[in-house]
Design an enzyme around this catalytic site. Structure first.
Site, mmCIF file in Angstrom:
data_model
loop_
_atom_site.group_PDB
_atom_site.id
_atom_site.type_symbol
_atom_site.label_atom_id
_atom_site.label_comp_id
_atom_site.label_asym_id
_atom_site.label_seq_id
_atom_site.Cartn_x
_atom_site.Cartn_y
_atom_site.Cartn_z
ATOM 1 N N TYR A 114 22.180 89.222 57.293
ATOM 2 C CA TYR A 114 21.965 87.779 57.202
ATOM 3 C C TYR A 114 21.511 87.117 58.345
ATOM 4 C CZ TYR A 114 24.438 87.421 52.530
ATOM 5 O OH TYR A 114 24.539 87.482 51.349
ATOM 6 N N ASP B 170 31.131 89.405 44.434
ATOM 7 C CA ASP B 170 30.839 88.785 42.842
ATOM 8 C C ASP B 170 31.337 89.802 42.055
ATOM 9 O OD1 ASP B 170 29.416 86.700 43.736
ATOM 10 O OD2 ASP B 170 27.691 87.313 42.698
ATOM 11 N N ASP C 205 29.170 90.350 50.286
ATOM 12 C CA ASP C 205 28.702 89.556 49.219
ATOM 13 C C ASP C 205 28.828 90.332 47.838
ATOM 14 O OD1 ASP C 205 26.980 87.339 48.444
ATOM 15 O OD2 ASP C 205 25.250 88.452 48.361
HETATM 16 C C1 IPM Z 1 27.943 83.391 48.710
HETATM 17 C C2 IPM Z 1 26.399 83.278 48.605
HETATM 18 C C3 IPM Z 1 25.501 83.115 49.781
HETATM 19 C C4 IPM Z 1 25.694 84.462 50.415
HETATM 20 C C5 IPM Z 1 24.113 82.450 49.606
HETATM 21 C C6 IPM Z 1 24.111 81.484 48.722
HETATM 22 C C7 IPM Z 1 23.326 82.160 50.826
HETATM 23 O O1 IPM Z 1 25.768 84.139 47.520
HETATM 24 O O2 IPM Z 1 28.400 82.502 49.514
HETATM 25 O O3 IPM Z 1 28.408 84.513 48.341
HETATM 26 O O4 IPM Z 1 24.772 85.141 50.206
HETATM 27 O O5 IPM Z 1 26.776 84.604 51.165
HETATM 28 MN MN MN Z 2 27.154 85.733 47.138
#
Ligand code: IPM
Ligand code: MN
Length: 341
Positions: free
Chosen positions: A130, A242, A238
């Protein structure tokens, strides 16, 4: 009334709707906030050309906490260049405010793939792929080169792992699983694994495990109940969060805290979901992730009693809604949590 100064970035799409419910519940829980609204996000960029002015960043450094709804243009829209808001606003805040832990708790609701589960992901939040390391050469030619390195520092990895062990030590099952890809990412994996082992040695009460990220994604989908605390790098975290959201009841329940545990500045609290422009104004947005994020904010501010009441109310209500089904509007959910705190 305690009067914490909280910067509120409602943002785009359903962001302001879910944040309004979160603030309603905080008030019902009896914690007084002095809120300051900041217009930031895709809509603000399109009208002003601004992403995060330096003066706003400086103001944000001075507040007690930041509560963020969601930012981003409608999916498919090309008005806002990809990455502009992510790098210029969200990640900039994470990096500038040194929000080095992204804490994401999950509790599987009835009927989800992982009912009854209770685990948390500690995602490193300021390093890895990142950081923006790398670049492009000969762009647009057949010999184009693109590199994007993953930056891992001993300092960054250690403080994240320390947080995970500190968290696990307070939880009932006292267990931490490191998730990485040490068999392929041998340089960064070695740093993570050695640091993990060293911190683990200081916590004999905490049991440990290691899994490669590909295997961990199978276990999350098939046996998430095995997890207590997962610690992992920024990109794996990340993706896994999800997935964790999907198996525990949906991303509408996934809360997060971008923490500066050293408290050298404010921390930032936001639901994991995005702006969901397609359901704006329909009452379909689930505010529970935002409300739980606000509970994490109160906990970080030291309002542990109000935070615990809010979290309990969220967890009970999300189980009830999942078990009973039916249609609950954004406001009805906010009102129901507010009544219970
Ligand atoms: C999250 C989001 C962010 C990330 C994006 C929007 C930059 O997906 O907070 O998980 O990748 O961290
Ligand atoms: Mn994310």
């Amino acid at each position: 009334m305690a009067g914490y100064k909280v910067a509120v970035i409602g943002g785009d799409g359903i962001g302001p709707e879910v944040v309004a419910e979160a603030l309603k519940v905080v008030a019902a829980a009896g914690v007084g906030l002095e809120t300051v609204d900041y217009a930031l996000g895709a809509a603000h960029y399109l009208t002003s050309g601004e992403v995060l002015p330096d003066s706003v960043l400086e103001e944000l450094r001075g507040v007690d906490a930041i509560l963020l709804g969601a930012i981003g243009p409608p999916i498919g829209s090309t008005d806002v260049p990809s990455g502009l808001l992510e790098r210029g606003l969200l990640l900039k805040l994470r990096f500038e405010l040194d929000l080095y832990v992204n804490l994401r708790p999950f509790n599987g609701v009835p009927g989800s793939i992982a009912p009854g589960t209770d685990f948390a992901v500690v995602r490193e939040n300021t390093e890895g792929p990142y950081v923006g390391e790398g670049g492009q050469l000969r762009r647009g030619t057949p010999h184009e080169v693109a590199t994007q390195g993953s930056v891992n520092t001993r300092h960054g990895v250690e403080r994240c792992i320390r947080f995970a062990f500190g968290l696990a030590a307070q939880r009932e099952r006292q267990s931490v699983t490191l998730v990485h890809k040490t068999n392929v990412l041998t340089f960064s994996g070695d740093l993570w694994q050695r640091t993990f082992n060293e911190v683990a040695a200081e916590h004999p009460e905490v049991s440990t495990a290691y899994q490669h990220v590909d295997a961990a994604s199978i276990y999350l989908a098939t046996d998430a109940g095995r997890y207590d605390v997962i610690v992992t790098d920024n990109l794996f975290g990340d993706i896994l969060t999800d997935l964790a959201g999907a198996v525990t009841g949906g991303i509408g329940l996934a809360a997060s805290a971008n923490l500066n545990p050293a408290k050298t500045g404010p921390s930032m609290f936001e639901p994991v979901h995005g702006a969901a422009h397609d359901i704006v104004g329909t009452g379909k947005a689930n505010p529970l992730a935002a409300i739980r994020s606000a509970a994490m904010m109160l906990d970080h501010l030291g309002e542990t009693d109000a935070a615990a009441r809010m979290t309990k109310a969220v967890l009970e209500l999300q189980d009830e809604i999942a078990a009973a089904g039916g249609e609950w509007s954004t406001q009805a959910i906010g009102d129901a949590v507010a009544r219970r705190v």
